[in-house]
Design a protein around this motif. Sequence first.
Motif, PDB file in Angstrom:
ATOM      1  N   VAL A 170       8.074  10.593  11.516  1.00  0.00           N
ATOM      2  CA  VAL A 170       6.836   9.916  11.022  1.00  0.00           C
ATOM      3  C   VAL A 170       7.019   8.878  10.183  1.00  0.00           C
ATOM      4  O   VAL A 170       6.403   7.579  10.452  1.00  0.00           O
ATOM      5  CB  VAL A 170       5.775  10.917  10.759  1.00  0.00           C
ATOM      6  N   ILE A 171       7.631   9.112   9.039  1.00  0.00           N
ATOM      7  CA  ILE A 171       7.973   7.997   8.070  1.00  0.00           C
ATOM      8  C   ILE A 171       8.626   6.895   8.521  1.00  0.00           C
ATOM      9  O   ILE A 171       8.580   5.706   8.316  1.00  0.00           O
ATOM     10  CB  ILE A 171       8.428   8.692   6.789  1.00  0.00           C
ATOM     11  N   ASP A 172       9.691   7.306   9.399  1.00  0.00           N
ATOM     12  CA  ASP A 172      10.600   6.233  10.046  1.00  0.00           C
ATOM     13  C   ASP A 172       9.530   5.350  10.966  1.00  0.00           C
ATOM     14  O   ASP A 172       9.707   4.090  10.715  1.00  0.00           O
ATOM     15  CB  ASP A 172      11.501   6.915  11.227  1.00  0.00           C
TER      16      ASP A 172
ATOM     17  N   LEU B 109       0.695  -1.190   0.074  1.00  0.00           N
ATOM     18  CA  LEU B 109       0.009  -0.255  -0.178  1.00  0.00           C
ATOM     19  C   LEU B 109       0.915   1.298   0.068  1.00  0.00           C
ATOM     20  O   LEU B 109       2.016   1.428   0.664  1.00  0.00           O
ATOM     21  CB  LEU B 109      -0.949  -0.127   1.167  1.00  0.00           C
ATOM     22  N   SER B 110       0.398   2.235  -0.697  1.00  0.00           N
ATOM     23  CA  SER B 110       1.152   3.685  -0.711  1.00  0.00           C
ATOM     24  C   SER B 110       0.921   4.217   0.855  1.00  0.00           C
ATOM     25  O   SER B 110      -0.346   4.006   1.154  1.00  0.00           O
ATOM     26  CB  SER B 110       0.560   4.375  -1.648  1.00  0.00           C
ATOM     27  N   LEU B 111       1.647   4.941   1.129  1.00  0.00           N
ATOM     28  CA  LEU B 111       1.449   5.959   2.369  1.00  0.00           C
ATOM     29  C   LEU B 111       1.548   7.342   1.958  1.00  0.00           C
ATOM     30  O   LEU B 111       2.300   7.939   1.312  1.00  0.00           O
ATOM     31  CB  LEU B 111       2.891   5.809   3.437  1.00  0.00           C
ATOM     32  N   VAL B 112       0.642   7.966   2.576  1.00  0.00           N
ATOM     33  CA  VAL B 112       0.669   9.402   2.585  1.00  0.00           C
ATOM     34  C   VAL B 112       0.633  10.020   3.762  1.00  0.00           C
ATOM     35  O   VAL B 112       0.030   9.829   4.770  1.00  0.00           O
ATOM     36  CB  VAL B 112      -0.867  10.195   1.920  1.00  0.00           C
TER      37      VAL B 112
ATOM     38  N   VAL C   8      -2.743   6.663   5.726  1.00  0.00           N
ATOM     39  CA  VAL C   8      -2.471   7.660   6.012  1.00  0.00           C
ATOM     40  C   VAL C   8      -2.000   8.029   7.471  1.00  0.00           C
ATOM     41  O   VAL C   8      -2.586   7.486   8.256  1.00  0.00           O
ATOM     42  CB  VAL C   8      -3.850   8.502   5.883  1.00  0.00           C
ATOM     43  N   ALA C   9      -0.844   8.937   7.477  1.00  0.00           N
ATOM     44  CA  ALA C   9      -0.136   8.963   8.860  1.00  0.00           C
ATOM     45  C   ALA C   9      -0.230  10.743   8.777  1.00  0.00           C
ATOM     46  O   ALA C   9       0.504  11.360   8.148  1.00  0.00           O
ATOM     47  CB  ALA C   9       1.069   8.574   8.854  1.00  0.00           C
ATOM     48  N   ALA C  10      -1.122  10.980   9.787  1.00  0.00           N
ATOM     49  CA  ALA C  10      -1.141  12.739   9.956  1.00  0.00           C
ATOM     50  C   ALA C  10      -0.595  13.107  11.427  1.00  0.00           C
ATOM     51  O   ALA C  10      -0.836  12.208  12.506  1.00  0.00           O
ATOM     52  CB  ALA C  10      -2.724  12.910   9.969  1.00  0.00           C
ATOM     53  N   VAL C  11       0.329  14.003  11.566  1.00  0.00           N
ATOM     54  CA  VAL C  11       1.069  14.189  12.653  1.00  0.00           C
ATOM     55  C   VAL C  11       0.566  15.350  13.165  1.00  0.00           C
ATOM     56  O   VAL C  11       0.037  16.273  12.626  1.00  0.00           O
ATOM     57  CB  VAL C  11       2.738  14.523  12.358  1.00  0.00           C
TER      58      VAL C  11
END
Length: 329
Positions: free
Chosen positions: A136-138, A75-78, A107-110
């Motif tokens: 966050v990507i790490d 899956l793609s990550l945004v 989706v990862a929102a910080v």
Amino acid sequence: MKTLNVKRFCMATVLALAGAAAQAAGFQRGLAANAEGKPLEIGIWYPSPAAVQSTPVGSKTLQVAVNGPVQGKALSLVVISHGSGGSFLGHSNTAMATALADAGFVVAAVTHAGDNYADQSRSVNIMDRPLQISRVIDHMLSSWNGRAAINPERIGMFGFSAGGFTALVSIGGVPDFSKTDAVCRQHPGDFACQLLAKNKQPIVLPPSSSTADARIKAAVVAAPALGFVFAPDGLRKVKVPVQLWRAENDVLLPHPRYAEAVRLALPQAPDYHVVPRAGHFDFMAPCDQAQAAHSPDICASATGFDRVAFHARFNAAIVDFFRKTLGAH
């Protein structure tokens, strides 16, 4: 960026669009380790076969499947970066996070440390933000329990306002903050100039000379703050596709010093959208009645501007852009 009232900006986080309830949005909250400061609070949306339920998250109610199993592979990550004074919920209820999850994205929102609704102690230190995005990507690739479902070659980013600046730096932009003195002498009413004057300190550069993250392969940038600091050639190292949005009647980040400066500085023409009659905060979703009464400057749109209809188009265009640039699921 935002109006000077931080609490009112936080209230701009709004309910999901009518009829846009998620059918496949799993959700988790997490903390990403941050060597540069406090751990980073993140909200994670992802495709899941579990049934969604109305779930209180902070002051909001989300339609999500809390801790539902992850569905899909590669899956793609945004990653999402909010405006100054916001939180990880800043674009959850626009249906953007759930729309992306429904379309097969993680989706990862910080919540940016030092520049959020509860703590603006480092709001001038805007170069903290790209470093936090990398943390966050790490986390998503090495620590998140669903990491095996992510394709590390398919990572995109969305940023609004200060988050738009963050996205540009994260994909290789090199800002020249010396330009702020001349711009602020001529345009002291610009939000960035008001913020700098209020804090009475210059923008602080990070110890590292580079804050770009080569893992990000595409970016959506809406109403980018400090766009003029990239003119004329501060974006020459950007090699990834960019979708760029400008509100026609943005009085916080007036044309042509912000989005237009970014458009002209990008070495490859972006997928560029000017939203007629829109203001800065029209990139935030429509407000409910309570929010409209509490934060009219954020919630009000110009006469004749249909914010609900715009967000349906906005979210669809973002999903389509990331499908084309990161790969369809």
